[in-house]
Motif scaffolding. Structure first.
Motif, short mmCIF file in Angstrom:
data_model
loop_
_atom_site.label_atom_id
_atom_site.label_comp_id
_atom_site.label_asym_id
_atom_site.label_seq_id
_atom_site.Cartn_x
_atom_site.Cartn_y
_atom_site.Cartn_z
N HIS A 19 -20.17 -49.93 -126.96
CA HIS A 19 -21.03 -50.44 -128.02
C HIS A 19 -21.46 -51.87 -127.71
O HIS A 19 -20.84 -52.56 -126.90
CB HIS A 19 -20.28 -50.44 -129.36
CG HIS A 19 -19.84 -49.10 -129.80
ND1 HIS A 19 -20.60 -48.30 -130.62
CD2 HIS A 19 -18.71 -48.40 -129.53
CE1 HIS A 19 -19.95 -47.16 -130.84
NE2 HIS A 19 -18.81 -47.20 -130.19
N ILE A 61 -31.14 -49.26 -128.76
CA ILE A 61 -30.36 -49.56 -129.96
C ILE A 61 -29.37 -50.68 -129.66
O ILE A 61 -29.38 -51.73 -130.31
CB ILE A 61 -29.64 -48.30 -130.49
CG1 ILE A 61 -30.63 -47.16 -130.71
CG2 ILE A 61 -28.90 -48.63 -131.80
CD1 ILE A 61 -29.98 -45.83 -131.05
N HIS A 105 -25.01 -45.44 -129.14
CA HIS A 105 -26.16 -46.28 -129.53
C HIS A 105 -26.84 -46.83 -128.30
O HIS A 105 -27.07 -48.04 -128.18
CB HIS A 105 -25.68 -47.42 -130.44
CG HIS A 105 -24.81 -46.96 -131.55
ND1 HIS A 105 -23.59 -47.53 -131.86
CD2 HIS A 105 -24.97 -45.94 -132.43
CE1 HIS A 105 -23.04 -46.90 -132.87
NE2 HIS A 105 -23.86 -45.93 -133.25
N ASP A 114 -27.19 -48.35 -142.17
CA ASP A 114 -27.78 -47.18 -141.51
C ASP A 114 -28.79 -46.48 -142.40
O ASP A 114 -28.56 -46.27 -143.60
CB ASP A 114 -26.69 -46.17 -141.13
CG ASP A 114 -25.88 -46.61 -139.93
OD1 ASP A 114 -26.29 -47.57 -139.26
OD2 ASP A 114 -24.84 -45.99 -139.65
N HIS A 155 -29.71 -46.09 -135.53
CA HIS A 155 -28.27 -46.30 -135.44
C HIS A 155 -27.54 -45.45 -136.47
O HIS A 155 -27.84 -45.49 -137.66
CB HIS A 155 -27.96 -47.78 -135.68
CG HIS A 155 -26.53 -48.15 -135.54
ND1 HIS A 155 -25.58 -47.86 -136.50
CD2 HIS A 155 -25.87 -48.80 -134.55
CE1 HIS A 155 -24.41 -48.31 -136.11
NE2 HIS A 155 -24.55 -48.89 -134.94
#
Length: 238
Positions: A122, A54, A50, A11, A97
């Motif tokens: 996710h 993403i 996300h 990240d 993210h």
């Protein structure tokens, strides 16, 4: 096989607050936040930390599982509170993210802390899940064992390859600080859908087209998850 690095190690931003504070990023240009908070509050909140570009497909799933058609926002049944963070860029959305255990969005925390149950949505690659490259699978994790069992049962009955991910080192959703586990009961559930499974849910794959191109795979998945949510709430209220 060389172990894959965890998202937290990759990240760019250590928290949502750090991302929001970056003057190079513009809300509604680079990213946006969408939510629905009902009055009275619902027992379950659905999360897509996300979304957008993403982990594609999770925004549309978040809306539908929360009870709204992703293309029209028309209610489709029992509604749930929801929150999502979406990447809006045409490329390089992965830099937006923030791993779920570091999510500190104020509204997301308020919604989850006020709910009895939470479901985080996710996307992952089959490689990260330890599966064959073309696996259309969903890993079911989180600290709420009863919720996890109901999701596994309903998804398997609907014909999906649903895998108990409680002990998965990276995708199990067992971290106490995971946003889905910050509920009033300190437990939640998490679904990690592989890229091939998410791809199979739409007939068009651009961010603007996905919400209008959901197919039977998408809706079978949504119905299975919504049924599991209803069952979890019913057991808690019995």
């Amino acid at each position: 096989m060389r172990p894959q690095p965890q998202w937290s190690e990759l990240d760019v931003y250590p928290s949502n607050s750090d991302l929001y504070a970056d003057p190079r990023l513009v809300e509604r240009v680079d990213y946006r936040r969408r939510f629905k908070r009902h009055r009275p509050r619902t027992s379950t909140v659905v999360l897509a930390p996300h979304g957008g570009g993403i982990e594609f497909g999770t925004s549309e799933l978040c809306l539908a599982i929360a009870g709204y058609h992703p293309g029209t926002r028309v209610p489709i049944g029992q509604a749930h509170d929801y929150w999502m963070f979406e990447g809006l860029r045409s490329y390089a959305n992965d830099v937006l993210h923030v791993t779920s255990s570091n999510c500190d969005d104020r509204l997301a925390l308020q919604l989850v802390r006020g709910a009895r149950f939470a479901l985080g949505l996710h996307g992952c690659t089959p490689l990260a899940a330890g599966l064959p490259e073309q696996a259309k699978a969903v890993l079911v994790g989180g600290r709420d064992r009863a919720f996890r069992s109901m999701l596994l049962m309903r998804l398997r009955r609907a014909g999906f390859q649903a895998i108990d991910a409680a002990d998965h080192p990276d995708l199990g959703g067992y971290d106490r600080t995971n946003i889905a586990n910050r509920t009033a009961t300190r437990r939640g559930a998490q679904l990690e859908l592989t890229t091939p499974l998410r791809t199979a849910m739409f007939t068009a794959h651009s961010r603007s087209e996905r919400r209008h191109s959901t197919n039977a795979v998408f809706w079978d998945f949504v119905v299975a998850v919504r049924t599991a949510i209803s069952a979890r709430e019913a057991v808690a209220n019995s």
